[in-house]
Design a protein around this motif. Structure first.
Motif, PDB file in Angstrom:
ATOM      1  N   ILE A  81     -16.491  -2.908  -7.075  1.00  0.00           N
ATOM      2  CA  ILE A  81     -15.436  -3.924  -7.063  1.00  0.00           C
ATOM      3  C   ILE A  81     -14.303  -3.543  -8.007  1.00  0.00           C
ATOM      4  CG2 ILE A  81     -16.263  -5.485  -8.884  1.00  0.00           C
ATOM      5  CD1 ILE A  81     -14.916  -6.433  -5.370  1.00  0.00           C
ATOM      6  N   PHE A  82     -14.607  -2.837  -9.080  1.00  0.00           N
ATOM      7  CA  PHE A  82     -13.551  -2.388  -9.995  1.00  0.00           C
ATOM      8  C   PHE A  82     -12.682  -1.333  -9.316  1.00  0.00           C
ATOM      9  CE2 PHE A  82     -11.967   0.543 -13.273  1.00  0.00           C
ATOM     10  CZ  PHE A  82     -11.206  -0.346 -14.016  1.00  0.00           C
ATOM     11  N   ILE A  83     -13.320  -0.382  -8.650  1.00  0.00           N
ATOM     12  CA  ILE A  83     -12.573   0.650  -7.927  1.00  0.00           C
ATOM     13  C   ILE A  83     -11.731   0.018  -6.813  1.00  0.00           C
ATOM     14  CG2 ILE A  83     -12.784   2.680  -6.429  1.00  0.00           C
ATOM     15  CD1 ILE A  83     -15.341   3.383  -7.996  1.00  0.00           C
ATOM     16  N   ALA A  84     -12.295  -0.973  -6.138  1.00  0.00           N
ATOM     17  CA  ALA A  84     -11.576  -1.670  -5.072  1.00  0.00           C
ATOM     18  C   ALA A  84     -10.299  -2.310  -5.608  1.00  0.00           C
ATOM     19  CB  ALA A  84     -12.469  -2.728  -4.443  1.00  0.00           C
ATOM     20  N   ALA A  85     -10.395  -2.948  -6.776  1.00  0.00           N
ATOM     21  CA  ALA A  85      -9.227  -3.599  -7.375  1.00  0.00           C
ATOM     22  C   ALA A  85      -8.156  -2.585  -7.756  1.00  0.00           C
ATOM     23  CB  ALA A  85      -9.656  -4.402  -8.603  1.00  0.00           C
ATOM     24  N   VAL A  86      -8.582  -1.445  -8.291  1.00  0.00           N
ATOM     25  CA  VAL A  86      -7.629  -0.388  -8.666  1.00  0.00           C
ATOM     26  C   VAL A  86      -6.906   0.134  -7.423  1.00  0.00           C
ATOM     27  CG1 VAL A  86      -7.396   1.953  -9.582  1.00  0.00           C
ATOM     28  CG2 VAL A  86      -8.886   0.291 -10.742  1.00  0.00           C
ATOM     29  N   LEU A  87      -7.649   0.370  -6.361  1.00  0.00           N
ATOM     30  CA  LEU A  87      -7.053   0.882  -5.124  1.00  0.00           C
ATOM     31  C   LEU A  87      -6.084  -0.129  -4.509  1.00  0.00           C
ATOM     32  CD1 LEU A  87     -10.190   2.575  -3.509  1.00  0.00           C
ATOM     33  CD2 LEU A  87      -8.163   3.725  -4.409  1.00  0.00           C
ATOM     34  N   LEU A  88      -6.411  -1.411  -4.592  1.00  0.00           N
ATOM     35  CA  LEU A  88      -5.507  -2.446  -4.095  1.00  0.00           C
ATOM     36  C   LEU A  88      -4.188  -2.453  -4.861  1.00  0.00           C
ATOM     37  CD1 LEU A  88      -7.637  -5.684  -3.437  1.00  0.00           C
ATOM     38  CD2 LEU A  88      -6.153  -4.514  -1.805  1.00  0.00           C
ATOM     39  N   SER A  89      -4.229  -2.023  -6.096  1.00  0.00           N
ATOM     40  CA  SER A  89      -3.046  -2.069  -6.957  1.00  0.00           C
ATOM     41  C   SER A  89      -2.083  -0.911  -6.723  1.00  0.00           C
ATOM     42  CB  SER A  89      -3.482  -2.070  -8.437  1.00  0.00           C
ATOM     43  OG  SER A  89      -4.350  -3.147  -8.711  1.00  0.00           O
ATOM     44  N   ILE A  90      -2.507   0.096  -5.983  1.00  0.00           N
ATOM     45  CA  ILE A  90      -1.688   1.291  -5.756  1.00  0.00           C
ATOM     46  C   ILE A  90      -0.769   1.088  -4.550  1.00  0.00           C
ATOM     47  CG2 ILE A  90      -1.752   3.762  -5.231  1.00  0.00           C
ATOM     48  CD1 ILE A  90      -4.471   3.866  -6.630  1.00  0.00           C
ATOM     49  N   ASP A  91       0.486   1.467  -4.716  1.00  0.00           N
ATOM     50  CA  ASP A  91       1.490   1.283  -3.666  1.00  0.00           C
ATOM     51  C   ASP A  91       1.358   2.364  -2.592  1.00  0.00           C
ATOM     52  OD1 ASP A  91       3.618   0.409  -2.191  1.00  0.00           O
ATOM     53  OD2 ASP A  91       5.165   1.176  -3.552  1.00  0.00           O
ATOM     54  N   ASN A  92       0.274   2.284  -1.854  1.00  0.00           N
ATOM     55  CA  ASN A  92      -0.008   3.250  -0.798  1.00  0.00           C
ATOM     56  C   ASN A  92      -0.933   2.574   0.216  1.00  0.00           C
ATOM     57  OD1 ASN A  92      -2.090   5.394   0.318  1.00  0.00           O
ATOM     58  ND2 ASN A  92      -0.212   6.535  -0.138  1.00  0.00           N
ATOM     59  N   VAL A 121     -10.166  -8.268  -8.576  1.00  0.00           N
ATOM     60  CA  VAL A 121      -9.521  -8.249  -7.256  1.00  0.00           C
ATOM     61  C   VAL A 121      -8.333  -9.202  -7.199  1.00  0.00           C
ATOM     62  CG1 VAL A 121      -9.851  -8.714  -4.795  1.00  0.00           C
ATOM     63  CG2 VAL A 121     -11.597  -7.487  -6.066  1.00  0.00           C
ATOM     64  N   THR A 122      -8.395 -10.325  -7.912  1.00  0.00           N
ATOM     65  CA  THR A 122      -7.256 -11.246  -7.920  1.00  0.00           C
ATOM     66  C   THR A 122      -6.040 -10.590  -8.569  1.00  0.00           C
ATOM     67  OG1 THR A 122      -8.800 -13.104  -8.088  1.00  0.00           O
ATOM     68  CG2 THR A 122      -6.486 -13.567  -8.522  1.00  0.00           C
ATOM     69  N   ILE A 123      -6.279  -9.837  -9.630  1.00  0.00           N
ATOM     70  CA  ILE A 123      -5.187  -9.086 -10.261  1.00  0.00           C
ATOM     71  C   ILE A 123      -4.685  -8.000  -9.312  1.00  0.00           C
ATOM     72  CG2 ILE A 123      -4.597  -7.526 -12.156  1.00  0.00           C
ATOM     73  CD1 ILE A 123      -6.552  -9.125 -13.896  1.00  0.00           C
ATOM     74  N   GLY A 124      -5.623  -7.309  -8.639  1.00  0.00           N
ATOM     75  CA  GLY A 124      -5.241  -6.297  -7.662  1.00  0.00           C
ATOM     76  C   GLY A 124      -4.444  -6.903  -6.520  1.00  0.00           C
ATOM     77  N   LEU A 125      -4.791  -8.130  -6.142  1.00  0.00           N
ATOM     78  CA  LEU A 125      -4.072  -8.837  -5.090  1.00  0.00           C
ATOM     79  C   LEU A 125      -2.633  -9.104  -5.524  1.00  0.00           C
ATOM     80  CD1 LEU A 125      -4.722 -10.038  -2.281  1.00  0.00           C
ATOM     81  CD2 LEU A 125      -5.243 -12.197  -3.418  1.00  0.00           C
ATOM     82  N   GLY A 126      -2.452  -9.426  -6.795  1.00  0.00           N
ATOM     83  CA  GLY A 126      -1.105  -9.644  -7.323  1.00  0.00           C
ATOM     84  C   GLY A 126      -0.276  -8.377  -7.273  1.00  0.00           C
ATOM     85  N   MET A 127      -0.895  -7.249  -7.605  1.00  0.00           N
ATOM     86  CA  MET A 127      -0.197  -5.966  -7.541  1.00  0.00           C
ATOM     87  C   MET A 127       0.140  -5.598  -6.100  1.00  0.00           C
ATOM     88  SD  MET A 127       0.302  -4.868 -10.587  1.00  0.00           S
ATOM     89  CE  MET A 127       0.805  -3.188 -10.134  1.00  0.00           C
ATOM     90  N   ALA A 128      -0.798  -5.828  -5.186  1.00  0.00           N
ATOM     91  CA  ALA A 128      -0.557  -5.534  -3.770  1.00  0.00           C
ATOM     92  C   ALA A 128       0.585  -6.389  -3.240  1.00  0.00           C
ATOM     93  CB  ALA A 128      -1.834  -5.784  -2.971  1.00  0.00           C
ATOM     94  N   ALA A 129       0.625  -7.655  -3.641  1.00  0.00           N
ATOM     95  CA  ALA A 129       1.709  -8.545  -3.220  1.00  0.00           C
ATOM     96  C   ALA A 129       3.044  -8.053  -3.766  1.00  0.00           C
ATOM     97  CB  ALA A 129       1.423  -9.967  -3.707  1.00  0.00           C
ATOM     98  N   TYR A 130       3.039  -7.596  -4.995  1.00  0.00           N
ATOM     99  CA  TYR A 130       4.260  -7.067  -5.620  1.00  0.00           C
ATOM    100  C   TYR A 130       4.800  -5.865  -4.837  1.00  0.00           C
ATOM    101  CZ  TYR A 130       7.103  -4.514  -9.020  1.00  0.00           C
ATOM    102  OH  TYR A 130       8.132  -3.817  -9.646  1.00  0.00           O
ATOM    103  N   HIS A 131       3.927  -4.998  -4.380  1.00  0.00           N
ATOM    104  CA  HIS A 131       4.350  -3.784  -3.676  1.00  0.00           C
ATOM    105  C   HIS A 131       4.763  -4.032  -2.226  1.00  0.00           C
ATOM    106  CE1 HIS A 131       3.343  -1.260  -7.007  1.00  0.00           C
ATOM    107  NE2 HIS A 131       2.035  -1.473  -6.934  1.00  0.00           N
ATOM    108  N   THR A 132       4.211  -5.059  -1.590  1.00  0.00           N
ATOM    109  CA  THR A 132       4.395  -5.199  -0.141  1.00  0.00           C
ATOM    110  C   THR A 132       5.216  -6.401   0.296  1.00  0.00           C
ATOM    111  OG1 THR A 132       2.324  -6.460   0.092  1.00  0.00           O
ATOM    112  CG2 THR A 132       2.178  -4.056   0.276  1.00  0.00           C
ATOM    113  N   SER A 133       5.465  -7.362  -0.590  1.00  0.00           N
ATOM    114  CA  SER A 133       6.129  -8.599  -0.183  1.00  0.00           C
ATOM    115  C   SER A 133       7.534  -8.364   0.378  1.00  0.00           C
ATOM    116  CB  SER A 133       6.220  -9.566  -1.361  1.00  0.00           C
ATOM    117  OG  SER A 133       6.907 -10.739  -0.983  1.00  0.00           O
TER     118      SER A 133
END
Length: 265
Positions: free
Chosen positions: A57-68, A118-130
């Motif tokens: 789950i930690f790796i999942a959150a990190v990957l969600l945070s990457i702009d790719n 994952v909630t933090i990763g979700l915030g990063m993903a939203a930042y990159h894709t919104s």
């Protein structure tokens, strides 16, 4: 000892399965059986699987945070795989018929991963894709993710601390038999309703398929706002409810303690 697939599937009772979210019943449980077969015959214990899921789950959150897109896709897959592992550790415990003293600790600690990382990763993903939020305001999506993560985690810490204090108080008053989780069986109780909402809307329910939808539609921002608002509202409700219950328990316990002291005189 070699465990068969039948050993694994037959260990799941109808009552246990019925208390899971619809998402878990439809496919997560089914997906967990072959994974359980692999891990249990490799000699893994339920606690080992729980610890392994922490890393996942930690790796999942990190990957969600990457702009790719590929990284985010991998993050979504691993988050869903974490939920499969969350079923696997329980499968192993039931098949082996092992009662552990710290199994709940490992399982719960791993379970906090989606609420925080994952909630933090979700915030990063939203930042990159919104594409709905203007660029100058996108930074606030990260803040919203942080608020959601802290609210959910803090709420669960309050819940656990409340239960610990109640347990300690009842132990002093020699009322340990009074502690029960039967209220979750009462369909009209707050505990039952909260449990059902959390299971079907939370990380074991709608959250997982919504991740895929958000990924392919670039709507992580909408998902983020919905879940952060849900976590913040839940935090406020729990704080108010438990403060009220704690005050009531304190008053009743002090009266009982005073009565016990007077009898000892």
């Amino acid at each position: 000892m070699k465990y068969t697939m039948k050993d694994i599937t037959s260990s799941l009772t109808k009552k246990k399965n019925s208390r899971s979210s619809l998402w878990v019943q439809l496919w997560v449980r089914k997906a967990s059986f072959p994974v359980t077969y692999l891990f249990i015959n490799m000699g893994w214990s339920a606690n080992m699987v729980s610890i392994f899921s922490w890393g996942i789950i930690f790796i999942a959150a990190v990957l969600l945070s990457i702009d790719n897109f590929k990284c985010m896709f991998a993050g979504v897959l691993l988050t869903n795989f974490w939920l499969v592992l969350d079923c696997v550790d329980g499968n192993i415990a039931r098949v082996k018929k092992v009662k552990t003293f710290m199994g709940d600790f490992f399982d719960a600690a791993a379970g906090y991963g989606p609420f925080s990382f994952v909630t933090i990763g979700l915030g990063m993903a939203a930042y990159h894709t919104s594409f709905l939020v203007p660029d100058k305001f996108k930074i606030y999506l990260i803040l919203i993710g942080a608020i959601g993560a802290v609210s959910n985690t803090y709420m669960r810490l309050i819940h656990q601390k409340y239960l610990n204090c109640v347990f300690a108080g009842k132990r002093i008053l020699n009322e340990l038999d009074g502690i029960s989780l039967d209220d979750t069986e009462d369909r009209k109780s707050f505990a039952y309703i909260r449990e059902q909402i959390d299971k079907n809307f939370g990380v074991s329910g709608l959250f997982m398929p919504w991740l895929f939808i958000a990924l392919f539609t670039d709507t992580f921002d909408i998902m983020l706002v919905c879940y952060s608002a849900y976590y913040l509202l839940s935090f406020l409700v729990i704080c108010i409810l438990y403060c009220k219950n704690a005050s009531k328990f304190e008053a009743e316990s002090q009266a009982k303690l005073q009565e016990m002291m007077e009898k000892e005189k």
